[in-house]
Design a protein around this motif. Structure first.
Motif, PDB file in Angstrom:
ATOM      1  N   ILE A  34       0.856  -1.103  -0.075  1.00 41.72           N
ATOM      2  CA  ILE A  34      -0.032   0.015   0.111  1.00 41.72           C
ATOM      3  C   ILE A  34       1.069   1.213  -0.249  1.00 41.72           C
ATOM      4  CG2 ILE A  34      -1.680   1.142   1.256  1.00 41.72           C
ATOM      5  CD1 ILE A  34      -2.882  -1.428   2.489  1.00 41.72           C
ATOM      6  N   ALA A  35       0.901   1.932  -1.179  1.00 40.54           N
ATOM      7  CA  ALA A  35       1.595   3.145  -1.262  1.00 40.54           C
ATOM      8  C   ALA A  35       0.814   4.424  -0.794  1.00 40.54           C
ATOM      9  CB  ALA A  35       2.263   3.293  -2.559  1.00 40.54           C
ATOM     10  N   ILE A  36       1.463   5.275  -0.178  1.00 43.67           N
ATOM     11  CA  ILE A  36       0.514   6.352   0.448  1.00 43.67           C
ATOM     12  C   ILE A  36       1.062   7.710  -0.524  1.00 43.67           C
ATOM     13  CG2 ILE A  36      -0.243   7.931   2.206  1.00 43.67           C
ATOM     14  CD1 ILE A  36      -0.937   5.121   2.446  1.00 43.67           C
ATOM     15  N   GLU A  37       0.213   8.395  -1.094  1.00 42.93           N
ATOM     16  CA  GLU A  37       0.664   9.691  -1.896  1.00 42.93           C
ATOM     17  C   GLU A  37      -0.101  10.878  -1.158  1.00 42.93           C
ATOM     18  OE1 GLU A  37      -0.042   9.206  -5.998  1.00 42.93           O
ATOM     19  OE2 GLU A  37       1.457   7.966  -6.419  1.00 42.93           O
ATOM     20  N   THR A  38       0.212  11.900  -1.289  1.00 42.56           N
ATOM     21  CA  THR A  38      -0.681  13.213  -0.585  1.00 42.56           C
ATOM     22  C   THR A  38      -1.086  14.063  -1.715  1.00 42.56           C
ATOM     23  OG1 THR A  38       1.420  14.337  -0.131  1.00 42.56           O
ATOM     24  CG2 THR A  38       0.676  12.897   1.500  1.00 42.56           C
ATOM     25  N   GLN A  39      -2.067  14.633  -1.392  1.00 38.00           N
ATOM     26  CA  GLN A  39      -2.673  15.876  -2.150  1.00 38.00           C
ATOM     27  C   GLN A  39      -3.098  16.956  -1.146  1.00 38.00           C
ATOM     28  OE1 GLN A  39      -5.592  14.761  -5.011  1.00 38.00           O
ATOM     29  NE2 GLN A  39      -6.740  16.734  -4.628  1.00 38.00           N
ATOM     30  N   VAL A  40      -2.554  18.282  -1.535  1.00 34.43           N
ATOM     31  CA  VAL A  40      -2.840  19.383  -0.707  1.00 34.43           C
ATOM     32  C   VAL A  40      -4.257  19.723  -1.033  1.00 34.43           C
ATOM     33  CG1 VAL A  40      -2.541  21.616  -0.146  1.00 34.43           C
ATOM     34  CG2 VAL A  40      -0.432  20.303  -0.417  1.00 34.43           C
ATOM     35  N   THR A  41      -5.078  19.700   0.058  1.00 32.62           N
ATOM     36  CA  THR A  41      -6.564  20.049  -0.237  1.00 32.62           C
ATOM     37  C   THR A  41      -7.059  20.440   1.236  1.00 32.62           C
ATOM     38  OG1 THR A  41      -8.674  19.382  -1.071  1.00 32.62           O
ATOM     39  CG2 THR A  41      -7.525  17.791  -0.069  1.00 32.62           C
ATOM     40  N   LEU A  67      -3.096   4.846  -2.235  1.00 34.28           N
ATOM     41  CA  LEU A  67      -3.988   5.788  -1.568  1.00 34.28           C
ATOM     42  C   LEU A  67      -3.497   7.010  -1.534  1.00 34.28           C
ATOM     43  CD1 LEU A  67      -5.124   3.368   1.504  1.00 34.28           C
ATOM     44  CD2 LEU A  67      -6.161   3.595  -0.690  1.00 34.28           C
ATOM     45  N   THR A  68      -4.154   8.206  -1.900  1.00 36.15           N
ATOM     46  CA  THR A  68      -3.945   9.527  -1.927  1.00 36.15           C
ATOM     47  C   THR A  68      -4.773  10.004  -0.763  1.00 36.15           C
ATOM     48  OG1 THR A  68      -3.862   9.321  -4.450  1.00 36.15           O
ATOM     49  CG2 THR A  68      -3.937  11.554  -3.370  1.00 36.15           C
TER      50      THR A  68
END
Length: 87
Positions: A34-41, A67-68
């Motif tokens: 499970i890779a975790i990516e991030t998104q600024v929101t 998963l973002t």
């Protein structure tokens, strides 16, 4: 004869807290990394899954998972410059 890789029903974890999402995925028998990516929101609270791959539905149990997750926009702070008085 093998009928291909084992599959399971991949859950819809969008709008779930990332830790709970990971637990749900693993509870369904998925073993892929499970890779975790991030998104600024600021549309959702920090730590909430805003996008997932793969999509919900039948998937191989070893499928790679991304998963973002929402993170808050970085706030910048400015500090007053420090001045030194000559003795």
């Amino acid at each position: 004869m093998s009928s291909g890789p084992a599959t399971g029903e991949f859950p819809d974890v969008v709008n779930s807290e990332v830790g709970a999402a990971q637990q749900r995925i693993q509870a369904q028998g998925f073993t892929g990394q499970i890779a975790i990516e991030t998104q600024v929101t600021d549309a959702v609270d920090p730590g909430i899954v805003v996008r997932q791959s793969p999509a919900p539905g039948p998937q191989p149990l070893g499928v790679p998972i991304v998963l973002t997750v929402a993170i808050p926009e970085a706030t910048t702070t400015t500090e007053a410059p420090t001045t030194t008085q000559a003795p």
